[in-house]
Design a protein around this motif. Structure first.
Motif, PDB file in Angstrom:
ATOM      1  N   ASN A 123       0.850  -1.186   0.000  1.00  0.00           N
ATOM      2  CA  ASN A 123       0.000   0.000   0.000  1.00  0.00           C
ATOM      3  C   ASN A 123       0.887   1.238   0.000  1.00  0.00           C
ATOM      4  O   ASN A 123       1.275   1.741   1.051  1.00  0.00           O
ATOM      5  CB  ASN A 123      -0.917  -0.021   1.227  1.00  0.00           C
ATOM      6  CG  ASN A 123      -1.931   1.102   1.203  1.00  0.00           C
ATOM      7  OD1 ASN A 123      -2.127   1.757   0.190  1.00  0.00           O
ATOM      8  ND2 ASN A 123      -2.571   1.337   2.326  1.00  0.00           N
ATOM      9  N   PHE A 124       1.246   1.725  -1.199  1.00  0.00           N
ATOM     10  CA  PHE A 124       2.085   2.913  -1.318  1.00  0.00           C
ATOM     11  C   PHE A 124       1.228   4.169  -1.254  1.00  0.00           C
ATOM     12  O   PHE A 124       0.102   4.195  -1.759  1.00  0.00           O
ATOM     13  CB  PHE A 124       2.854   2.899  -2.646  1.00  0.00           C
ATOM     14  CG  PHE A 124       3.887   1.820  -2.723  1.00  0.00           C
ATOM     15  CD1 PHE A 124       5.059   1.917  -1.983  1.00  0.00           C
ATOM     16  CD2 PHE A 124       3.714   0.701  -3.522  1.00  0.00           C
ATOM     17  CE1 PHE A 124       6.023   0.928  -2.042  1.00  0.00           C
ATOM     18  CE2 PHE A 124       4.670  -0.282  -3.590  1.00  0.00           C
ATOM     19  CZ  PHE A 124       5.828  -0.175  -2.850  1.00  0.00           C
ATOM     20  N   PRO A 125       1.771   5.248  -0.671  1.00  0.00           N
ATOM     21  CA  PRO A 125       1.004   6.494  -0.641  1.00  0.00           C
ATOM     22  C   PRO A 125       0.890   7.095  -2.050  1.00  0.00           C
ATOM     23  O   PRO A 125       1.751   6.892  -2.894  1.00  0.00           O
ATOM     24  CB  PRO A 125       1.828   7.411   0.265  1.00  0.00           C
ATOM     25  CG  PRO A 125       3.197   6.837   0.245  1.00  0.00           C
ATOM     26  CD  PRO A 125       3.053   5.360   0.000  1.00  0.00           C
ATOM     27  N   VAL A 126      -0.192   7.810  -2.295  1.00  0.00           N
ATOM     28  CA  VAL A 126      -0.430   8.437  -3.600  1.00  0.00           C
ATOM     29  C   VAL A 126      -0.449   9.945  -3.404  1.00  0.00           C
ATOM     30  O   VAL A 126      -1.109  10.460  -2.502  1.00  0.00           O
ATOM     31  CB  VAL A 126      -1.780   7.961  -4.189  1.00  0.00           C
ATOM     32  CG1 VAL A 126      -2.069   8.665  -5.499  1.00  0.00           C
ATOM     33  CG2 VAL A 126      -1.768   6.451  -4.372  1.00  0.00           C
ATOM     34  N   HIS A 127       0.331  10.650  -4.235  1.00  0.00           N
ATOM     35  CA  HIS A 127       0.344  12.107  -4.202  1.00  0.00           C
ATOM     36  C   HIS A 127      -0.078  12.629  -5.564  1.00  0.00           C
ATOM     37  O   HIS A 127       0.567  12.340  -6.566  1.00  0.00           O
ATOM     38  CB  HIS A 127       1.746  12.637  -3.866  1.00  0.00           C
ATOM     39  CG  HIS A 127       2.251  12.176  -2.535  1.00  0.00           C
ATOM     40  ND1 HIS A 127       1.806  12.715  -1.351  1.00  0.00           N
ATOM     41  CD2 HIS A 127       3.134  11.208  -2.193  1.00  0.00           C
ATOM     42  CE1 HIS A 127       2.407  12.109  -0.344  1.00  0.00           C
ATOM     43  NE2 HIS A 127       3.215  11.185  -0.832  1.00  0.00           N
ATOM     44  N   ASN A 128      -1.145  13.389  -5.617  1.00  0.00           N
ATOM     45  CA  ASN A 128      -1.628  13.937  -6.874  1.00  0.00           C
ATOM     46  C   ASN A 128      -0.910  15.257  -7.136  1.00  0.00           C
ATOM     47  O   ASN A 128      -1.052  16.211  -6.375  1.00  0.00           O
ATOM     48  CB  ASN A 128      -3.137  14.143  -6.822  1.00  0.00           C
ATOM     49  CG  ASN A 128      -3.696  14.584  -8.156  1.00  0.00           C
ATOM     50  OD1 ASN A 128      -2.943  14.844  -9.091  1.00  0.00           O
ATOM     51  ND2 ASN A 128      -5.008  14.651  -8.238  1.00  0.00           N
TER      52      ASN A 128
END
Length: 75
Positions: free
Chosen positions: A54-59
């Motif tokens: 579960n990798f963090p997502v940065h928009n």
């Protein structure tokens, strides 16, 4: 003299098989073998399917149309 750590397979008839690096010349060699008293046991959890990471997502929004991710080699 070279020290190699690898995993070997021992058969019922007492033969041992191990994978060595290719820089060892073929032929007979004098070796010293140290064996743990307990054989390696495969971990049960390695056979079970684990959940995906579960990798963090940065928009960061849209990328510029002319953006190039090619590395500059300096040549």
């Amino acid at each position: 003299m070279k020290t190699i750590e690898t995993i070997a397979t021992v058969t019922k008839d007492g033969k041992i098989t191990a994978q060595l690096s290719l820089d060892i010349p073929e032929g007979e060699h004098q070796v010293v073998i140290v064996i743990d008293e307990k054989p390696l046991v495969e971990k049960v959890e390695s056979k079970e399917k684990r959940p995906p990471l579960n990798f963090p997502v940065h928009n960061c929004g849209l990328w510029p149309e002319n953006l190039s991710l090619q590395l500059f080699s300096g040549k």
